[in-house]
Design an enzyme around this catalytic site. Structure first.
Site, short mmCIF file in Angstrom:
data_model
loop_
_atom_site.label_atom_id
_atom_site.label_comp_id
_atom_site.label_asym_id
_atom_site.label_seq_id
_atom_site.Cartn_x
_atom_site.Cartn_y
_atom_site.Cartn_z
N ASP A 132 -4.02 69.45 -55.18
CA ASP A 132 -3.03 68.66 -55.93
C ASP A 132 -1.82 68.47 -55.03
O ASP A 132 -1.62 69.24 -54.09
CB ASP A 132 -2.56 69.44 -57.16
CG ASP A 132 -3.56 69.43 -58.30
OD1 ASP A 132 -4.66 68.92 -58.12
OD2 ASP A 132 -3.22 69.98 -59.37
N MET A 133 -0.98 67.50 -55.37
CA MET A 133 0.29 67.39 -54.65
C MET A 133 1.41 67.71 -55.63
O MET A 133 1.47 67.14 -56.71
CB MET A 133 0.46 65.99 -54.06
CG MET A 133 1.57 65.90 -53.05
SD MET A 133 1.43 67.11 -51.69
CE MET A 133 0.29 66.27 -50.59
N GLN A 161 0.94 60.79 -53.42
CA GLN A 161 1.78 60.19 -54.47
C GLN A 161 2.39 58.86 -53.98
O GLN A 161 3.17 58.84 -53.02
CB GLN A 161 2.91 61.16 -54.82
CG GLN A 161 2.38 62.47 -55.38
CD GLN A 161 3.35 63.63 -55.17
OE1 GLN A 161 4.00 63.70 -54.13
NE2 GLN A 161 3.40 64.54 -56.11
N ARG A 182 -6.97 61.32 -53.35
CA ARG A 182 -6.77 60.96 -54.76
C ARG A 182 -5.37 60.36 -54.84
O ARG A 182 -4.39 61.04 -54.58
CB ARG A 182 -6.85 62.21 -55.63
CG ARG A 182 -6.54 61.93 -57.10
CD ARG A 182 -6.85 63.14 -57.95
NE ARG A 182 -5.75 64.06 -57.97
CZ ARG A 182 -5.87 65.38 -57.95
NH1 ARG A 182 -7.04 65.96 -57.86
NH2 ARG A 182 -4.80 66.16 -57.98
N THR A 226 -5.27 57.10 -62.33
CA THR A 226 -4.25 56.44 -63.17
C THR A 226 -4.87 56.03 -64.50
O THR A 226 -6.06 55.75 -64.57
CB THR A 226 -3.66 55.20 -62.45
OG1 THR A 226 -2.72 54.57 -63.32
CG2 THR A 226 -4.72 54.18 -62.05
N ARG A 288 5.33 67.64 -67.95
CA ARG A 288 5.14 66.45 -67.09
C ARG A 288 4.31 65.39 -67.82
O ARG A 288 4.56 64.20 -67.67
CB ARG A 288 4.51 66.85 -65.75
CG ARG A 288 5.46 67.61 -64.83
CD ARG A 288 4.94 67.67 -63.41
NE ARG A 288 3.74 68.44 -63.26
CZ ARG A 288 3.69 69.77 -63.10
NH1 ARG A 288 4.79 70.49 -63.07
NH2 ARG A 288 2.53 70.39 -62.97
P1 FDA Z 1 1.44 55.06 -66.57
O1 FDA Z 1 2.39 56.20 -66.69
O2 FDA Z 1 1.95 53.74 -66.16
O3 FDA Z 1 0.66 54.92 -67.94
C1 FDA Z 1 -0.22 53.86 -68.24
C2 FDA Z 1 -0.68 54.06 -69.67
O4 FDA Z 1 -1.51 55.24 -69.75
C3 FDA Z 1 0.44 54.30 -70.65
O5 FDA Z 1 0.93 53.11 -71.18
C4 FDA Z 1 -0.24 55.16 -71.70
O6 FDA Z 1 -0.98 54.37 -72.59
C5 FDA Z 1 -1.20 56.00 -70.90
N1 FDA Z 1 -0.61 57.29 -70.51
C6 FDA Z 1 -0.34 57.67 -69.23
N2 FDA Z 1 0.12 58.94 -69.20
C7 FDA Z 1 0.17 59.34 -70.49
C8 FDA Z 1 0.56 60.56 -71.11
N3 FDA Z 1 0.98 61.59 -70.42
N4 FDA Z 1 0.47 60.64 -72.45
C9 FDA Z 1 0.02 59.60 -73.19
N5 FDA Z 1 -0.38 58.42 -72.65
C10 FDA Z 1 -0.31 58.30 -71.32
N6 FDA Z 1 0.63 63.67 -60.10
C11 FDA Z 1 1.13 64.38 -59.06
O7 FDA Z 1 2.31 64.25 -58.74
N7 FDA Z 1 0.31 65.24 -58.37
C12 FDA Z 1 -1.02 65.38 -58.68
O8 FDA Z 1 -1.73 66.18 -58.02
C13 FDA Z 1 -1.54 64.61 -59.74
N8 FDA Z 1 -2.87 64.67 -60.08
C14 FDA Z 1 -3.38 63.80 -61.01
C15 FDA Z 1 -4.76 63.74 -61.23
C16 FDA Z 1 -5.29 62.81 -62.14
C17 FDA Z 1 -6.77 62.73 -62.34
C18 FDA Z 1 -4.40 61.92 -62.83
C19 FDA Z 1 -4.93 60.89 -63.77
C20 FDA Z 1 -3.05 62.00 -62.63
C21 FDA Z 1 -2.51 62.94 -61.74
N9 FDA Z 1 -1.14 63.01 -61.52
C22 FDA Z 1 -0.67 63.77 -60.47
C23 FDA Z 1 -0.18 62.34 -62.45
C24 FDA Z 1 0.30 60.98 -61.95
O9 FDA Z 1 1.16 61.13 -60.87
C25 FDA Z 1 1.05 60.23 -63.07
O10 FDA Z 1 2.20 60.96 -63.41
C26 FDA Z 1 0.25 60.01 -64.34
O11 FDA Z 1 -1.09 59.67 -64.07
C27 FDA Z 1 0.89 58.89 -65.20
O12 FDA Z 1 0.88 57.67 -64.53
P2 FDA Z 1 -0.28 56.55 -64.75
O13 FDA Z 1 -0.55 55.97 -63.44
O14 FDA Z 1 -1.43 57.17 -65.45
O15 FDA Z 1 0.28 55.38 -65.58
#
Ligand code: FDA
Length: 309
Positions: A132-133, A161, A182, A226, A288
């Site tokens: 992870d980062m 990221q 990732r 995402t 988070r």
């Molecule tokens: P965005 O925040 O734009 O959301 C798009 C839509 O998805 C929203 O409108 C909503 O419908 C839904 N949604 C997203 N998050 C939601 C939530 N928490 N609750 C409810 N609905 C939600 N970050 C990091 O810094 N280090 C890491 O190692 C990782 N690892 C990681 C692994 C995996 C498999 C995922 C999916 C994510 C991560 N992340 C992470 C988190 C990433 O950085 C980010 O904060 C989240 O994925 C939220 O951003 P999105 O791109 O999903 O879209």
């Protein structure tokens, strides 16, 4: 909404809140939305349910910033037990770990040795181990450990990221090395000196990096992690125009978020993988998740409290 995000991310690092909030039943009820349970067995059972929809998983045992070497050793032992269980139950699952959970704050060399043991066990099962980062201060030491691990174990990957100013250069280096990545937007509260602020700019960078990775990949895996389905649609459109099939990359999402989309995308031929987190130390991680979507998640919290009184 940025103010709400900032406030929640500040609270995520508050020790007092971290000790007190998890005692409330409504908070625990909310966590259940993002986590199948605290035990390893809960995570494995959730993975078996996802497997019925042809969705493989990644496991993360929750925790970060351990305070002594014994705790970091116990985390490594926990992961070794998890590998045994994955093998025994024959689950299509891999593991992703936080370096500070394995002692990065205490001793990078010992952390590397612990990660080495995990990478060795994971590689023996033919699986990738991902790092992870975490927040910006950990990027350089995490990438340094990652590069050393990869000298021995090709099947290791790292999270990158999109919001960090340094990321385009990191991606270029990782591409040249054929690394597995990732790609995420980034979940921490970072200063403007190190990270882009603003949803649109971060999305645009994510899209640009995803396409660059596809075009120049030296053979490593690319996972687009995402829940932003519009962004995924746009990347798919541009990737198809450049001659890439849907299986040129993976889509990764978190357990409990956009589950219907996870199943839909898998049924449309995308390679979807779901990350399942579990364990008792869920407070900062849960905060988070709240911060990622404050409006909806806080409204759900208030509704939960009202429903109980
Ligand atoms: P965005 O925040 O734009 O959301 C798009 C839509 O998805 C929203 O409108 C909503 O419908 C839904 N949604 C997203 N998050 C939601 C939530 N928490 N609750 C409810 N609905 C939600 N970050 C990091 O810094 N280090 C890491 O190692 C990782 N690892 C990681 C692994 C995996 C498999 C995922 C999916 C994510 C991560 N992340 C992470 C988190 C990433 O950085 C980010 O904060 C989240 O994925 C939220 O951003 P999105 O791109 O999903 O879209």
């Amino acid at each position: 909404m940025n103010a709400a995000r900032d406030a929640i991310l500040l609270a995520a690092r508050n020790r007092w809140l971290g000790e007190h909030l998890p005692r409330y039943r409504f908070v625990r009820a909310m966590v259940a939305r993002f986590m199948p349970g605290e035990r390893m067995d809960d995570a494995v059972e959730a993975a078996e349910r996802l497997a019925a929809d042809d969705i493989p998983t990644t496991f993360t045992y929750l925790g970060e910033n351990v305070e002594d070497a014994a705790d970091a050793d116990a985390v490594a032992e926990h992961y070794l037990e998890l590998f045994d269980l994955i093998e025994e139950r024959d689950i299509d699952a891999e593991v992703s770990v936080k370096p500070t959970h394995l002692g990065l704050d205490l001793d990078p060399e010992e952390t590397f040795e612990r990660l080495r043991r995990l990478a060795e066990r994971s590689a023996a099962m033919g699986k990738h181990l991902f790092l992870d980062m975490e927040s910006a201060a950990y990027v350089e030491p995490t990438l340094a450990i990652y590069r050393r691990l990869r000298e021995e174990f090709e099947d290791t990957g790292v999270c990158i990221q999109a919001y960090l100013h340094r990321t385009p250069q990191d991606v270029a280096d990782l591409l040249a090395a054929g690394a597995s990545v990732r790609l995420v937007k980034g979940a921490y509260r970072e200063h403007g000196d190190v990270a882009i602020h603003g949803h649109r700019r971060i999305r645009a960078t994510f899209e640009k990096l995803a396409l660059e990775f596809l075009r120049w990949s030296g053979g490593g895996r690319l996972a687009l992690a995402t829940h932003d389905v519009q962004l995924l649609t746009e990347i798919e459109r541009r990737a198809a125009a450049a001659g890439f099939d849907r299986d040129a990359y993976e889509i990764q999402m978190l357990y409990g978020i956009r589950s219907a989309d996870q199943r839909r995308l898998a049924s449309q031929g995308f390679r979807v993988r779901v990350l399942i987190s579990y364990g008792g130390h869920w407070y900062p991680w849960f905060m988070r998740r709240l911060a990622e979507h404050p409006g909806r998640n806080l409204w759900l919290a208030i509704r939960n409290v009202l429903a109980r009184h």
